[in-house]
Write a protein that holds these residues in place. Structure first.
Motif, PDB file in Angstrom:
ATOM      1  N   ALA A  29      15.206   1.088  -2.894  1.00  0.00           N
ATOM      2  CA  ALA A  29      15.267   2.085  -3.054  1.00  0.00           C
ATOM      3  C   ALA A  29      15.810   2.106  -4.124  1.00  0.00           C
ATOM      4  O   ALA A  29      14.990   3.791  -5.132  1.00  0.00           O
ATOM      5  N   ASP A  30      16.696   2.118  -4.754  1.00  0.00           N
ATOM      6  CA  ASP A  30      17.378   2.251  -6.455  1.00  0.00           C
ATOM      7  C   ASP A  30      16.674   1.386  -7.195  1.00  0.00           C
ATOM      8  O   ASP A  30      16.754   1.395  -8.423  1.00  0.00           O
ATOM      9  N   ARG A  31      15.949   0.422  -6.700  1.00  0.00           N
ATOM     10  CA  ARG A  31      15.053  -0.565  -7.839  1.00  0.00           C
ATOM     11  C   ARG A  31      13.487  -0.233  -8.374  1.00  0.00           C
ATOM     12  O   ARG A  31      12.540   0.287  -7.266  1.00  0.00           O
ATOM     13  N   GLY A  32      13.226  -0.249  -9.441  1.00  0.00           N
ATOM     14  CA  GLY A  32      12.300   0.141 -10.087  1.00  0.00           C
ATOM     15  C   GLY A  32      11.723   1.927 -10.499  1.00  0.00           C
ATOM     16  O   GLY A  32      10.185   2.437 -10.450  1.00  0.00           O
ATOM     17  N   ARG A  33      12.638   2.874 -10.193  1.00  0.00           N
ATOM     18  CA  ARG A  33      12.603   4.168 -10.421  1.00  0.00           C
ATOM     19  C   ARG A  33      13.624   3.977 -12.076  1.00  0.00           C
ATOM     20  O   ARG A  33      13.414   5.152 -12.649  1.00  0.00           O
ATOM     21  N   GLY A  34      13.822   3.365 -13.263  1.00  0.00           N
ATOM     22  CA  GLY A  34      14.409   3.381 -14.093  1.00  0.00           C
ATOM     23  C   GLY A  34      15.993   3.493 -14.355  1.00  0.00           C
ATOM     24  O   GLY A  34      16.316   3.423 -14.943  1.00  0.00           O
ATOM     25  N   VAL A  35      16.477   3.445 -12.717  1.00  0.00           N
ATOM     26  CA  VAL A  35      18.192   3.483 -13.222  1.00  0.00           C
ATOM     27  C   VAL A  35      18.778   2.661 -13.489  1.00  0.00           C
ATOM     28  O   VAL A  35      19.457   3.181 -13.560  1.00  0.00           O
TER      29      VAL A  35
ATOM     30  N   ALA B 163      21.026   9.899 -14.669  1.00  0.00           N
ATOM     31  CA  ALA B 163      21.457   9.208 -12.484  1.00  0.00           C
ATOM     32  C   ALA B 163      22.627  10.155 -11.793  1.00  0.00           C
ATOM     33  O   ALA B 163      22.667   9.931 -11.132  1.00  0.00           O
TER      34      ALA B 163
ATOM     35  N   THR C 137      17.993   0.802 -16.145  1.00  0.00           N
ATOM     36  CA  THR C 137      17.732   0.827 -18.230  1.00  0.00           C
ATOM     37  C   THR C 137      18.901   2.190 -17.586  1.00  0.00           C
ATOM     38  O   THR C 137      19.360   1.809 -19.023  1.00  0.00           O
TER      39      THR C 137
END
Length: 258
Positions: free
Chosen positions: A184-190, A85, A192
């Motif tokens: 916007a940074d949630r739920g995108r695998g960031v 990321a 993890t």
């Protein structure tokens, strides 16, 4: 993503410093230039402009105070981690610089549901100050990704934490609390990616630590799933003050297998 954490218990007071030591520190301390606000915009209720710090960039490395006990192998010196990321760094919180931003995150309903720190800036400040002015067993940090502060972390000694009253821990076990600030940074695998990076930093920089531990609220399914994808294993469920937690562990011995 949030792990959720009950409000911090007050930590023991820091050791007293003699008047002579205080005068000596004052004679050698470098002057600090007052921070100037950036040009970032505001919303209707909170001023989210980030003040520039005195270290060249707003969120560069900040040394730990000399008088603070070093119980976590100097988090400020852990350095950056290169991730999928972007380049990520943990930067210890400075309340005067970071309070507005962290307060805004704590008042996001998705965060407040698990951190229970919604309210005025004084509420967040009290939570931060208990750690910043404490004995060093917990270090609150901003997570800075590609130069942008986007998450809040607490790196703590699990063996010195109230968690030890409810779940078996080992000497030097290191705990993590975190929240991702922007929706916007949630739920995108960031989350993890960053959990694996930070737990790797812990294991690389703390050779006496055999395990990284977290205790997200069992109801926070996205958070629990992010830990498991990051190489943690579900060790137990535990009744903690204010929540039923999923105790997740990343073992040094299994770090390359999971």
């Amino acid at each position: 993503m949030t792990t959720g954490v009950p409000p911090a218990c007050p930590a023991p007071a820091a050791p007293a410093v003699s008047a002579a030591a205080t005068r000596a520190a004052a004679d050698t301390a470098a002057p600090v230039t007052p921070a100037a606000p950036s040009a970032a915009g505001t919303d209707d209720t909170l001023d989210l402009r980030l003040p520039a710090g005195p270290y060249g960039t707003p969120y560069g490395p900040v040394p730990e105070p000399a008088a603070r006990p070093d119980l976590l192998d100097t988090v400020a010196d852990w350095g950056p981690a290169t991730t999928a990321a972007g380049v990520f760094r943990l930067v210890p919180v400075r309340i005067e610089r970071d309070l507005r931003l962290i307060t805004a995150w704590m008042n996001d309903p998705a965060v407040a549901a698990f951190w229970h720190l919604a309210g005025p800036a004084e509420t967040t400040a009290a939570h931060l100050r208990a750690q910043v002015d404490g004995d060093g067993r917990s270090v609150p940090c901003l997570g800075v990704l590609s130069g942008v502060p986007m998450s809040y972390w607490e790196v703590y000694r699990a063996d010195l934490d109230p968690l030890a009253r409810y779940h078996p821990v080992r000497p030097h076990d290191t705990g993590l609390h975190l929240l991702i600030g922007a929706a916007a940074d949630r739920g995108r695998g960031v989350g993890t990616v960053l959990l694996r990076a930070v737990s790797d930093l812990v294991l690389d920089r703390r050779p006496t630590c055999g395990r990284v531990i977290a205790e997200p609220d069992i109801r926070n399914v996205p958070s629990v799933a992010a830990f498991l994808r990051a190489g943690f294993r579900l060790a137990a469920e535990a009744e903690l003050p204010g929540k039923r937690a999923a105790v997740v562990v990343r073992d040094r011995a299994l770090r390359h297998a999971l």
